[in-house]
Each structure stands twice: as C-alpha cells, then as structure tokens.
Design an enzyme around this catalytic site. Structure first.
Site, PDB file in Angstrom:
ATOM      1  N   LYS A  81      20.841  -8.471  -2.201  1.00 30.77           N
ATOM      2  CA  LYS A  81      20.827  -9.447  -1.113  1.00 30.77           C
ATOM      3  C   LYS A  81      19.552  -9.309  -0.277  1.00 30.77           C
ATOM      4  O   LYS A  81      19.018  -8.212  -0.116  1.00 30.77           O
ATOM      5  CB  LYS A  81      22.065  -9.228  -0.243  1.00 30.77           C
ATOM      6  CG  LYS A  81      22.311 -10.262   0.834  1.00 30.77           C
ATOM      7  CD  LYS A  81      23.620  -9.949   1.548  1.00 30.77           C
ATOM      8  CE  LYS A  81      23.885 -10.902   2.702  1.00 30.77           C
ATOM      9  NZ  LYS A  81      25.163 -10.566   3.394  1.00 30.77           N
ATOM     10  N   SER A 155      28.427 -14.056   4.047  1.00 32.54           N
ATOM     11  CA  SER A 155      27.012 -14.337   3.953  1.00 32.54           C
ATOM     12  C   SER A 155      26.390 -13.878   2.640  1.00 32.54           C
ATOM     13  O   SER A 155      25.224 -14.192   2.364  1.00 32.54           O
ATOM     14  CB  SER A 155      26.277 -13.688   5.125  1.00 32.54           C
ATOM     15  OG  SER A 155      26.377 -12.285   5.082  1.00 32.54           O
ATOM     16  N   SER A 179      31.661 -10.557   4.840  1.00 30.82           N
ATOM     17  CA  SER A 179      30.600 -11.168   4.039  1.00 30.82           C
ATOM     18  C   SER A 179      30.471 -10.659   2.610  1.00 30.82           C
ATOM     19  O   SER A 179      29.701 -11.215   1.827  1.00 30.82           O
ATOM     20  CB  SER A 179      29.253 -11.013   4.746  1.00 30.82           C
ATOM     21  OG  SER A 179      29.218 -11.808   5.904  1.00 30.82           O
TER      22      SER A 179
END
Length: 474
Positions: A81, A155, A179
């Site tokens: 990420k 997220s 997330s």
C-alpha cells in the site's frame, strides 16, 4: 497448474511451486505483470508498478534458489500500500502532496525483501486513508474485481483489488478504522487486523495516535500467516509492542482451535443503525456452522459505552485528519473533501482533543469485559453489502462521514482498544457480491482467530472462487 491459475493460488501455493521447480519466479512474476497490464486499466488498483525492478528481483530469486538458498517468500510477488515507505519514493498516502523520497525502506518492506518477496507495485488508497472506499478526483475510482460498478472498499482498496484479481499473491494494507477488514470483506479475501504493536510501522513511530496497524490481505488464512510470520515484530523506538504470539502464525493456522465459547453480537456501535438482511443471514449462518463444528455459541450483545466511545473516536479521527493534512509537504494540494474533513478536526477545542486522545485504558478494559465470558466475538463485518462506486458523491462531508460510520460501525472500536480482529468470507449476496463476518479476539491473541478462521475455511472454502470476468455482478 497453468500460470493464470497460479496467479489466483495465493502465497503458500506459489511459494511451493517455485520451491519445487514447477515454475520459476521470473515466469510467475512476468505473468502477474502481464495481468496487471491487461486488467488494471479496468480496476485502477496500482499507483505504481515496478516492472523492471520486479523482474530483476525475480531473476535474483531464481539464482538464489539455483544456488541452494531458500526463504519463506522467495520469488513470490507481493504488493504494498502507498502509505508504507519504500526507499527512493515519497510516501504518497493517496495524495499528490508528498514529493520527498524516503531514505530507506520501512521495516515492513525490509522484512518482505529479507523473506525473498518480489515487490511488484504500490497499491492505491483514498487520500490520507479517510474513507471506506478508494476514490479520488485526480486518480479516479478503484473498482471491485467482482463488479466494476462497486467499490473494493478502503482505505486498503487497491491492495484488496490486486489480490482478488490475481495481480499479486498478497498485499500489505493498513487499518485505522477497518481499512484492512473493509476491503477484505467486499472482495472475498481474508484480512486480519493484528494486535496494536504486532507489526512495526517504522520509520513512523505511531500513526493516527495509535489507531493504525499494518498487516496482510490474502486469499487464505495460511497465506496471511505465512506473510505475517515474516513481517511481525517491534523495532527499537516503537511505542507499542505486542506480546509474543504463543506459536508461529503458520502453526496457529494449522491447529485445531478446540472447543471455544463464541459470542455472537448483532448490536451496532450506536443507536438506530440498520443491518441489512443478507448481513444478518451470514452472521447467523456462521454461528450455526461454528455450533456444528463443536463450539459453544451464545448470543451476546455487550453494553458498550456508545455515546462516549463513538464521540471519542469521532474527535480522534477528525483531529488526526487535520494533523495528517497539515503534516503533508504540500497541504494545499489535497482535495477539497480532504480539506473539509481536516477543517472539522481543526475546530475542536483543545480540551476535547485532550479528552479524546487520553489514555484509553478504561475503555479498553470495558470493551474487553466481553472476553471474560467468551473466547471470540462474532459480529458483522459491515452493516450492508458493498457500496457502489461514487455512491456518496455529491453528499456534503458530514453526511458522507455519517454514512461511512454507519457502514463500518462494528470495526473502529477494536482500533481504539487494539485487539486483533479478522474479516472472514462468509457468503454472497443474491447478485454474487462477497459478504463477510468479523471475528474479534482477546488482546494479543491472533492465534485463536487464525485457528478458528482456518476451521471455517476448511468447512466453507472460499479461495477457489475467483472473478470469472470483471464487472458481471450487479
């Protein structure tokens, strides 16, 4: 197994295939890169793809293997990420407001490389990780491999989309209010938020006042355990250090959990929040399955301190959004909605911020009272099926934040108090979209969650289901 099938086989199977000589790392990584080139224009899961570097790393892995070396993830393609530091790149966090390259890899990336993983790319997130979907005005939406009209959550939406679409064997996500669990839930993957302090966030000391942790998103429970065994552990200076797990995570994933007492709660964290019928059904089906597997399953709706806890979280969230925005190199480059969230956080009186940020030992003790009578807590992961891309566009920021809070109501408490919590695939909607349940464990006890999740996976396999074509579900 053909290369395309192997792209959906996950970490454990890919590592075995490379180790046995069934496939070279270079061929496997090249196949993933080819899939990214073909498929990701539809999904928008990656912010950056490291094609040349990944192929070079794969060739190095093959050379190491030929020389007799081995490592747990040697040659396996993994994505990371974009809020996790990689040397030579700015840590972008879903924005265009960071420009200075990082001097060195984060502890997570260092450990992945030491374990032999090939980093194939950097996955997208919403700006500063503020939303349970992955969309921005400048980058467009990231889409769910099961339905291009739906979101892969946030997220860590890019991470989940990449794994679900066979673009990486696993991906690293972060979780400050769900997330990891949100995107895992809506893409049919396994996502366990580890105990606070389990995985070092270095070079960051702490993110969002201790709410954020990092961990894998994977196809199977064993895949999660394999990756987590390589990346967990503190480094000097970490403010939070989890207790050592009682076994390796791989051992836990293969262990019989024994007879456990499991509490089932359908009580949202806050009054007046509806739960969709299909969500209730998968929780009740999972409870019945756990009973069939020999566990003592009881209905348990613990009386949480709804008003004070939810208010405390809201103040912390908004204040940290303000700090995150002002802490960027170019804060004026963030999007209007991000600025609006930050502005809400700026307006809180200092006394309110101090109250919300104070030691949460009392709330932690209160929330964990549930584990005096049960070993594991079963809840919905989300209150409704996956949201559509752009569903909350046009809403003012307060309305959108309230909608997000209702959607994710079962998740943030466990970020505040730090307990491990997993999103476990649990079925499908009538239109074929993934649904999931949440399993919450005692503090520092990922091992029990892994054992129970693996038992559910054996009884109700999910990893063999893959998107047959992108965008078919409605």
């Amino acid at each position: 197994m053909e290369l395309t099938e192997l792209c959906f086989a996950g970490v454990a199977r890919q590592a075995d295939a490379i180790r046995s000589g069934e496939v070279s790392s270079r061929d496997l990584v090249a196949e993933h890169l080819g899939r990214i080139e073909r498929v990701d224009p539809q999904l928008n899961a990656f912010r950056l793809v490291f094609a040349e570097q990944a192929l070079a790393q794969a060739e190095q892995a093959d050379a190491r293997r030929a020389a007799g070396e081995d490592a747990p993830l040697l040659g396996v393609p993994i994505a990371v990420k974009e809020d996790i530091a990689i040397a030579g790149l700015p840590t972008t966090k879903g924005t265009n407001a960071a420009r200075t390259p990082e001097p060195e890899d984060s502890a997570i990336v260092q450990r992945l490389r030491q374990a032999g993983a090939v980093i194939v790319g950097r996955t997208r997130m919403p700006e500063l990780g503020l939303w349970p979907y992955t969309e921005s005005g400048w980058a467009g939406p990231t889409r769910n491999p099961w339905s291009l009209t739906h979101s892969p959550g946030g997220s860590s939406g890019g991470s989940a989309a990449a794994v679900a679409a066979g673009l990486a064997a696993a991906a690293i996500g972060t979780d400050g209010a769900g997330s990891i669990r949100i995107p895992a839930a809506v893409t049919g993957l396994f996502g366990l938020k580890p105990q606070r302090g389990r995985v070092s966030l270095a070079p960051e000391r702490e993110v969002w006042g201790g709410l954020v942790v990092a961990g894998p998103i994977t196809r199977t429970v064993l895949d999660w355990a394999l990756v987590a065994d390589q990346i967990h552990g503190a480094v000097p200076g970490d403010p939070h250090v989890a207790h050592p797990p009682r076994t390796s995570f791989v051992q836990a994933a293969g262990a019989d959990p024994g007879r456990l007492r499991i509490g089932v709660s359908l009580r949202p964290w806050g009054p007046g929040i509806p739960i969709a019928g299909e969500v209730r059904d998968v929780v009740q089906d999972t409870a019945a399955l756990l009973t069939d597997l020999g566990h003592d399953v009881v209905r348990l709706d613990p009386p949480m301190k709804d008003l004070s806890a939810s208010t405390q979280f809201a103040v912390r969230y908004l204040h940290n959004a303000y700090l995150a925005r002002t802490g960027m190199e170019f804060p004026d480059l963030v999007e209007p909605r991000t600025r609006a969230v930050g502005e809400l956080g700026r307006r809180f009186p200092r006394a309110a911020v101090r109250w919300a940020s104070k030691d949460d030992a009392a709330l932690t003790a209160y929330a964990n009272r549930v584990f005096s009578s049960v070993d594991v807590l079963l809840t919905p992961a989300l209150t409704r099926p996956p949201i559509r891309v752009g569903e909350w566009d046009g809403q003012n920021v307060v309305t959108a934040l309230l909608a997000a809070a209702r959607y994710t109501t079962f998740l943030p408490l466990w970020n505040i108090v730090g307990n491990p919590a997993a999103s476990v695939p649990a079925g499908r909607t009538s239109s074929g979209l993934p649904l999931a349940v949440q399993l919450v464990g005692r503090q520092h006890d990922e091992c029990t969650l892994l054992s129970v999740s693996a038992q559910l996976e054996r009884a109700r396999p999910w990893a063999d289901r893959t998107p047959s074509g992108l965008g078919h579900a409605k």
